[in-house]
Scaffold this active site. Structure first.
Site, PDB file in Angstrom:
ATOM      1  N   LYS A 112       0.824  -1.210   0.000  1.00  0.00           N
ATOM      2  CA  LYS A 112       0.000   0.000   0.000  1.00  0.00           C
ATOM      3  C   LYS A 112       0.850   1.247   0.000  1.00  0.00           C
ATOM      4  CE  LYS A 112      -4.443  -1.586   1.737  1.00  0.00           C
ATOM      5  NZ  LYS A 112      -5.560  -1.396   2.656  1.00  0.00           N
ATOM      6  N   LYS A 194      -5.923 -12.506  -6.770  1.00  0.00           N
ATOM      7  CA  LYS A 194      -7.248 -12.809  -6.226  1.00  0.00           C
ATOM      8  C   LYS A 194      -8.290 -11.835  -6.774  1.00  0.00           C
ATOM      9  CE  LYS A 194      -7.835 -10.470  -1.764  1.00  0.00           C
ATOM     10  NZ  LYS A 194      -8.064 -10.628  -0.320  1.00  0.00           N
ATOM     11  N   LYS A 197     -11.917  -6.517  -4.727  1.00  0.00           N
ATOM     12  CA  LYS A 197     -12.996  -5.545  -4.809  1.00  0.00           C
ATOM     13  C   LYS A 197     -12.437  -4.138  -4.885  1.00  0.00           C
ATOM     14  CE  LYS A 197     -14.118  -4.797   0.055  1.00  0.00           C
ATOM     15  NZ  LYS A 197     -13.679  -5.408   1.144  1.00  0.00           N
TER      16      LYS A 197
END
Ligand code: TRP
Length: 332
Positions: A112, A194, A197
């Site tokens: 991040k 993966k 979202k």
């Protein structure tokens, strides 16, 4: 005493089919043998800048998706993190037991901090201490999370042990709980990663997609040139992912699901996956809508949840304060 399970979901973005199959759908099964706490972690979400109206909507929406997935609020405790002040309080206390080096090693932080270099805030760094507080407040035995959260959970375990060693037995040391089939739903276009979202693309099915949109994405899913349907995530990631989705939707293992496709072509598999996903989506979307259309009922459930959560969390927090030497607030 029933074993306690805790999990948290961030109200950032719309949940994907991967979130549903890997997490939401598993919770009703846990209710049979465990006491379940489900927390919508709005305080975690703000470590990345959120639009206030989106955060507000997504927080209620996540709760509604959980309920739509079959969680029974009379049995389980579903609540919003910021409704239970003990989370940030214990988070602070635990941050004083957490080493800089431990936080610097966190893969998610490293990722991040590269992507969000313009908003590298302190909360993003200390986030794992708050997550440890979430878990430890409820005497949690097991935390069902994906692989990506394993490192954070490891820290929670270490903090529990560290605290217990320094101040005496206080916390239950939580275990990692590997979720069953469906836990590893991959991106349909890029099965190496993966189904996310936070960065939805053509390989992500969102729970708000229309059944037609979802079916179209499945028909376009990446496959390979092997022309055989086998469950082999290493060598046939796309096909294995489709089998994983089908299995999770139909409550089987991928090994069971693969059996009906012997000698068949990829089109047949995709059609079956699309059908099972559409079926699942129609069901859960109808239930979701009924909760979102009845905000009075939704807020009643969340208020009751936060009352139950506060009762448990306050007890743990007072135990911690006492051990640390804090003067426990005087009661009248
Ligand atoms: N960090 C988790 C995520 O990003 C969310 C989370 C916060 C969580 N607190 C938790 C998960 C406690 C399990 C237990 O997905």
């Amino acid at each position: 005493m029933d074993k306690i399970i805790f999990s948290g979901v961030q109200p950032s973005g719309t949940p994907s089919l991967g979130n549903y199959l890997g997490a939401f759908k598993q919770f009703p099964k846990f209710e049979e043998a465990h006491k379940v706490y489900l927390c919508v972690v709005d305080e975690h979400a703000i470590t990345v800048r959120q639009k206030p109206e989106d955060l507000h909507h997504n927080t209620l929406a996540i709760a509604a998706w959980y309920l739509a997935s079959g969680i029974n609020p009379n049995v389980s405790t579903i609540f919003i993190q910021s409704h239970v002040p003990a989370h940030t309080q214990l988070g602070w206390m635990l941050s004083t037991l957490t080493y800089m080096g431990e936080l610097e090693r966190m893969t998610q932080y490293k990722d991040k901090s590269q992507k969000k270099a313009e908003n590298l805030n302190a909360g993003l760094f200390t986030y794992p201490a708050l997550m440890a507080a979430d878990i430890l407040l409820y005497d949690t035995h097991a935390v069902p999370v994906g692989e990506d959260q394993k490192q954070h959970l490891e820290l929670a375990r270490n903090l529990a042990i560290r605290f217990n060693n320094a101040f005496g037995d206080t916390f239950v040391v939580p275990e990692f709980m590997a979720p069953p089939a469906g836990a590893r739903v991959r991106d349909l276009q890029n099965p190496e990663k993966k189904m996310s979202k936070s960065e939805p693309g053509p390989g992500t099915i969102l729970l708000t997609d229309t059944p037609q949109e979802a079916a179209k994405k499945i028909k376009r899913a990446q496959t390979d040139n092997e022309a055989r349907i086998v469950y082999d995530p290493e060598n046939q990631a796309g096909i294995s992912n489709l089998l994983e989705i089908l299995a999770a939707c139909t409550n089987r293992t991928p090994q069971q699901a693969v059996m009906e496709f012997e000698g068949q072509q990829y089109g047949a598999l995709k059609a079956a996956v699309a059908e099972s996903v559409v079926f699942a989506l129609e069901d859960i979307q109808a239930k979701y809508k009924s909760y979102m259309d009845d905000k009075a009922e939704l807020t009643r459930i969340l208020r009751e949840g936060s009352e139950k959560a506060n009762t448990h969390a306050e007890k743990t927090l007072n135990r911690v304060k006492d051990k640390l030497g804090f003067v426990i607030p005087f009661s009248a």
